[in-house]
Design a protein around this motif. Sequence first.
Motif, mmCIF file in Angstrom:
data_model
loop_
_atom_site.group_PDB
_atom_site.id
_atom_site.type_symbol
_atom_site.label_atom_id
_atom_site.label_comp_id
_atom_site.label_asym_id
_atom_site.label_seq_id
_atom_site.Cartn_x
_atom_site.Cartn_y
_atom_site.Cartn_z
ATOM 1 N N THR A 180 -25.850 10.412 26.750
ATOM 2 C CA THR A 180 -25.405 11.791 26.506
ATOM 3 C C THR A 180 -24.463 11.849 25.308
ATOM 4 O O THR A 180 -24.458 12.829 24.552
ATOM 5 N N SER A 181 -23.688 10.785 25.114
ATOM 6 C CA SER A 181 -22.740 10.749 23.994
ATOM 7 C C SER A 181 -23.414 10.451 22.661
ATOM 8 O O SER A 181 -22.769 10.496 21.612
ATOM 9 N N ASP A 344 -5.735 14.541 35.375
ATOM 10 C CA ASP A 344 -6.681 15.193 34.470
ATOM 11 C C ASP A 344 -7.953 15.522 35.247
ATOM 12 O O ASP A 344 -8.769 14.643 35.506
ATOM 13 N N LEU A 346 -11.593 16.373 35.770
ATOM 14 C CA LEU A 346 -12.764 16.303 34.903
ATOM 15 C C LEU A 346 -13.816 17.328 35.280
ATOM 16 O O LEU A 346 -14.262 18.123 34.455
ATOM 17 N N ILE A 347 -14.263 17.310 36.554
ATOM 18 C CA ILE A 347 -15.387 18.142 36.975
ATOM 19 C C ILE A 347 -15.343 18.278 38.487
ATOM 20 O O ILE A 347 -14.912 17.369 39.196
ATOM 21 N N SER A 380 -15.983 9.743 25.326
ATOM 22 C CA SER A 380 -15.076 10.888 25.360
ATOM 23 C C SER A 380 -15.109 11.577 26.713
ATOM 24 O O SER A 380 -16.097 11.506 27.453
ATOM 25 N N ARG A 381 -14.028 12.255 27.006
ATOM 26 C CA ARG A 381 -13.920 13.015 28.248
ATOM 27 C C ARG A 381 -15.053 14.032 28.351
ATOM 28 O O ARG A 381 -15.660 14.220 29.420
ATOM 29 N N GLU A 382 -15.361 14.726 27.243
ATOM 30 C CA GLU A 382 -16.392 15.757 27.244
ATOM 31 C C GLU A 382 -17.771 15.165 27.546
ATOM 32 O O GLU A 382 -18.571 15.750 28.286
ATOM 33 N N ASP A 383 -18.045 13.969 26.980
ATOM 34 C CA ASP A 383 -19.341 13.338 27.223
ATOM 35 C C ASP A 383 -19.452 12.847 28.664
ATOM 36 O O ASP A 383 -20.534 12.889 29.262
ATOM 37 N N VAL A 385 -18.030 14.266 31.283
ATOM 38 C CA VAL A 385 -18.285 15.460 32.093
ATOM 39 C C VAL A 385 -19.741 15.899 31.960
ATOM 40 O O VAL A 385 -20.423 16.193 32.956
ATOM 41 N N ALA A 386 -20.236 15.926 30.730
ATOM 42 C CA ALA A 386 -21.623 16.349 30.504
ATOM 43 C C ALA A 386 -22.605 15.397 31.175
ATOM 44 O O ALA A 386 -23.606 15.829 31.759
#
Length: 564
Positions: A180-181, A344, A346-347, A380-383, A385-386
Amino acid sequence: MTSLVELRILEGPNLYFPRAAVKLTLDVSTITEASDETVLRFARRIGLRTTRPGAPGSGFRSRFAVRAVERLVRAIASEAGTRRLAVRVRPTSDPQVLVVAFPWRNRGRARALGEAVAHALDALPAPDVEAAVSAAAAEVSAAARGDRPTTITPRIPVVAVTGTNGKTTTSRMIAHIARTSGLVVGWSNTDGVYRDGVLVEPGDYSGPSGAGRALGLPGVQLAVTETARGGILLKGMGIARNDVSVVTNVTADHLGLQGIDTVDQLAEVKSVVPRITRKEGWAVLNGDDPRVLAMRSVISAQPWVFSRDPDSPAVREVLSHGGGRATTVIDGWIAVLAPGTDPDPLIELVDVPMTLAGLSRFNIENALAAASAALAIGLSREDVVAGLATFRPDAEHNPGRMNFFSLPGEVSVVMDLAHNEAGLEALLEIMAGVRRPGARLLLGLGAVGDRTDELIDALGEIGAKGSDVVAIGHKERYLRGRTMDEIDALLRAGAERVGVTDIDTYKTEVECLAALVGRAEAGDVVGLMCHAEREEAYDWIAGHGGTPDTPETLSRKVRAAHAP
């Protein structure tokens, strides 16, 4: 009778050493049964000047044998020109059998040393004990040096995953997050070797050869390797180190094989993976499993624990000492904890399809482990989560593990490997979680042949106790030395202990699935312990109008099951 039971060349880090080693399994009855005079002469010859070996056949003599074999290996190696050699000796469940290990740099000389040790033990009953040791040393001196170890030193980051349950799912989740990243990922597991989501070599590659193949794929930027106990014990690790390790849990499985008879011994085998994690890397450990958490004592890497309980002692300890990290669940969110900072989030669990709307305790743990490892390797945190939000419990993302389907007539089917007690309990937990009030659980029970009698019997008891209808579906390709009748009898004995005797038997998993679906009514849930015929089961379901459940469908089933 020869003293050499088995000689194995371990190509990489292993249970005994963090580098390539020879593992000898030796029958030491020539020591334990020798006369006092013979054993004292033998002791003097190998340099044990003061010793009390005890009477033949005694526990003291068995203890002496451990010490004597270690000294014998050193003596032969020294007389053959190797001045310094590390040696490890371990007893087994058989008092007449020892396991001996020593590191090696040249295959030919190493094999010769192992064989020479056995030859010296074989000659122990002979009158000239002293000459036998000298002859063994001469064997080693005359041997060709041979090849060097083939252990790979990785040039790209490696995440290594081990454990009893959940390692395949966790490794797949990590690989999915990395893809995903945008990274090109090579990974190996029990299904094969993959490059960027494409199967390039089918087969069980949860051993050292899988790691080597994943690392050797063209253009790979990150390797994710599943590491099973068998590979560690039989061949050693295929790589010299990893950057992040994950240990999911340690429960009873494959006991009684390769000298591993207890869960504590199994945990020691699994600990090889975090032991070779780089000092600057992270060891991701299950904080809810005491045996896994205890691996903190053998690692050089930084600890990152995961736990479903944010107030667990493991979380507190890791955050309080040494600057570790933790991943846990707070108010229904997967959250990361670090010393001196706020959590933090995440989801939410309900947004992670693999947790089955928060229903699957085991998959919550797998998601926590995967998130920890992905963050630890630098994604990354965003990747992260995705990746967690898009990895699904279906045949595309996680074949053979908690795959859900809907069939005509409002019948649900769940397929899972469920190869041991903990795995079967998890399958039954999930089945119950989507069963509507008043509906039934129908279980297709099975076992592979290389499990112990006790484990197969326990599967019968657990399955019968946790379901309303149980049938046996055999795995002909995985009998592994047993017959169907043997496995059948053990499963039935376990089921009978909880009062269940009405059990049909089918020769294949697909026949069992078809029979149970045929008996199912609206709202019922059919579970299949599927190992041998996964693709055939998928085809049967599709051919009978079944469709894979989407996360939304699963959520609806969970809500319907828990409706007031």
